[in-house]
Motif scaffolding. Sequence first.
Motif, PDB file in Angstrom:
ATOM      1  N   GLU A 173       7.306  -2.179  -6.635  1.00 40.45           N
ATOM      2  CA  GLU A 173       7.435  -0.597  -6.594  1.00 40.45           C
ATOM      3  C   GLU A 173       6.199  -0.240  -7.175  1.00 40.45           C
ATOM      4  O   GLU A 173       5.681   0.968  -6.469  1.00 40.45           O
ATOM      5  N   ASP A 174       5.598  -0.679  -8.017  1.00 39.41           N
ATOM      6  CA  ASP A 174       4.275  -0.086  -8.753  1.00 39.41           C
ATOM      7  C   ASP A 174       3.226  -0.225  -7.855  1.00 39.41           C
ATOM      8  O   ASP A 174       2.433   0.657  -7.619  1.00 39.41           O
ATOM      9  N   ALA A 175       3.333  -1.120  -7.108  1.00 41.65           N
ATOM     10  CA  ALA A 175       2.260  -1.688  -6.141  1.00 41.65           C
ATOM     11  C   ALA A 175       2.066  -0.429  -5.112  1.00 41.65           C
ATOM     12  O   ALA A 175       1.246   0.171  -4.430  1.00 41.65           O
ATOM     13  N   CYS A 176       3.417  -0.063  -4.491  1.00 47.11           N
ATOM     14  CA  CYS A 176       3.602   0.998  -3.515  1.00 47.11           C
ATOM     15  C   CYS A 176       3.146   2.252  -4.219  1.00 47.11           C
ATOM     16  O   CYS A 176       2.519   2.962  -3.507  1.00 47.11           O
ATOM     17  N   ARG A 177       3.284   2.428  -5.273  1.00 49.86           N
ATOM     18  CA  ARG A 177       3.188   3.700  -5.694  1.00 49.86           C
ATOM     19  C   ARG A 177       1.553   3.879  -6.030  1.00 49.86           C
ATOM     20  O   ARG A 177       0.991   5.079  -5.768  1.00 49.86           O
ATOM     21  N   ILE A 178       1.006   2.778  -6.469  1.00 48.51           N
ATOM     22  CA  ILE A 178      -0.624   2.645  -6.765  1.00 48.51           C
ATOM     23  C   ILE A 178      -1.245   3.063  -5.241  1.00 48.51           C
ATOM     24  O   ILE A 178      -2.194   3.825  -5.043  1.00 48.51           O
ATOM     25  N   LEU A 179      -0.697   2.545  -4.159  1.00 50.59           N
ATOM     26  CA  LEU A 179      -1.431   2.378  -2.960  1.00 50.59           C
ATOM     27  C   LEU A 179      -0.891   3.564  -2.097  1.00 50.59           C
ATOM     28  O   LEU A 179      -1.146   3.823  -0.949  1.00 50.59           O
ATOM     29  N   ARG A 180       0.075   4.225  -2.724  1.00 49.49           N
ATOM     30  CA  ARG A 180       0.789   5.502  -1.895  1.00 49.49           C
ATOM     31  C   ARG A 180       1.557   5.030  -0.789  1.00 49.49           C
ATOM     32  O   ARG A 180       1.013   5.610   0.483  1.00 49.49           O
ATOM     33  N   ALA A 181       1.893   3.790  -0.671  1.00 51.59           N
ATOM     34  CA  ALA A 181       2.478   3.060   0.507  1.00 51.59           C
ATOM     35  C   ALA A 181       3.917   3.519   0.648  1.00 51.59           C
ATOM     36  O   ALA A 181       4.672   3.643  -0.206  1.00 51.59           O
ATOM     37  N   LYS A 182       4.429   3.752   1.851  1.00 51.59           N
ATOM     38  CA  LYS A 182       5.696   3.887   2.370  1.00 51.59           C
ATOM     39  C   LYS A 182       6.270   2.938   3.210  1.00 51.59           C
ATOM     40  O   LYS A 182       5.623   2.509   3.958  1.00 51.59           O
ATOM     41  N   PRO A 183       7.620   2.823   3.142  1.00 55.51           N
ATOM     42  CA  PRO A 183       8.214   2.014   4.284  1.00 55.51           C
ATOM     43  C   PRO A 183       7.835   2.350   5.623  1.00 55.51           C
ATOM     44  O   PRO A 183       7.905   3.502   6.147  1.00 55.51           O
ATOM     45  N   GLY A 184       7.161   1.321   6.444  1.00 60.23           N
ATOM     46  CA  GLY A 184       7.106   1.562   7.704  1.00 60.23           C
ATOM     47  C   GLY A 184       5.489   1.737   7.878  1.00 60.23           C
ATOM     48  O   GLY A 184       4.845   1.889   8.890  1.00 60.23           O
ATOM     49  N   ALA A 185       4.667   1.983   6.652  1.00 61.76           N
ATOM     50  CA  ALA A 185       3.141   2.005   6.908  1.00 61.76           C
ATOM     51  C   ALA A 185       2.673   0.546   7.369  1.00 61.76           C
ATOM     52  O   ALA A 185       3.172  -0.468   7.241  1.00 61.76           O
ATOM     53  N   THR A 186       1.616   0.915   8.028  1.00 65.38           N
ATOM     54  CA  THR A 186       1.007  -0.402   8.818  1.00 65.38           C
ATOM     55  C   THR A 186      -0.286  -0.960   7.651  1.00 65.38           C
ATOM     56  O   THR A 186      -0.479  -0.536   6.828  1.00 65.38           O
ATOM     57  N   TRP A 187      -0.448  -2.144   7.856  1.00 62.70           N
ATOM     58  CA  TRP A 187      -1.351  -3.018   6.817  1.00 62.70           C
ATOM     59  C   TRP A 187      -2.682  -2.125   7.291  1.00 62.70           C
ATOM     60  O   TRP A 187      -3.544  -2.206   6.242  1.00 62.70           O
ATOM     61  N   GLY A 188      -3.086  -1.594   8.368  1.00 61.77           N
ATOM     62  CA  GLY A 188      -4.480  -1.182   8.664  1.00 61.77           C
ATOM     63  C   GLY A 188      -4.549   0.263   7.669  1.00 61.77           C
ATOM     64  O   GLY A 188      -5.237   0.589   7.246  1.00 61.77           O
ATOM     65  N   ASP A 189      -3.323   0.978   7.695  1.00 65.64           N
ATOM     66  CA  ASP A 189      -3.343   2.339   6.830  1.00 65.64           C
ATOM     67  C   ASP A 189      -3.664   1.787   5.233  1.00 65.64           C
ATOM     68  O   ASP A 189      -4.201   2.356   4.549  1.00 65.64           O
TER      69      ASP A 189
END
Length: 209
Positions: free
Chosen positions: A142-158
Amino acid sequence: MADRPLMQRTIVDLEAMFSSSPTDENVLVQLAAELKHRNVPRALALDQKVQKALNTANNSGSQQAAEEPSESVSRLKAILAKARAKQAEDQQGELWSEAQSATASSVANDATTASPTRTPKPDALLPQHQPPASSEHSMSVEDACRILRAKPGATWGDLEMTRRQMVQTSSPANTTLLSSTERSKLLSDARRVNLAYATLCDASRTFIG
């Protein structure tokens, strides 16, 4: 007489000597030595001028002697300031190199130990359900997604593009004008971004596996 080289000079001659060399200390000393033996009004008036000129010359010499050490100290301080700035810049470059080496080493180790079926592809999607982080990292998914501003469905390229942009802010080229405290904070943030990326990589391999 030997102790009065100007004894034969008239007061007019002495006044002319003073007028032609009012700042020559050697001339002023000779005039003062001769005028102390003369008591006529013109000699007394000239003696006052000579004494005033001597005092001015002495004060000027003392002031210059006092300023020279001050200028030397200023130059020394400037040299030390440049040396400290260069040292801080070198340390910043070393920290940046260490951060890049650590990131490259982490990626290389993951590539060596992971099986082909467990390595995330560039266009693979992040897991919709986030599994627990690997025990080798001290950061939750959860913290990793918050730091990288990642959301479910985001690609590894993004995700990779976001990581590069965030880490790039701590490079030496972008922190030259910052204080050492600000540079240290940016490097710490860059390490957290790399750790967040590694955490999500592990989480994805666990999910796929």
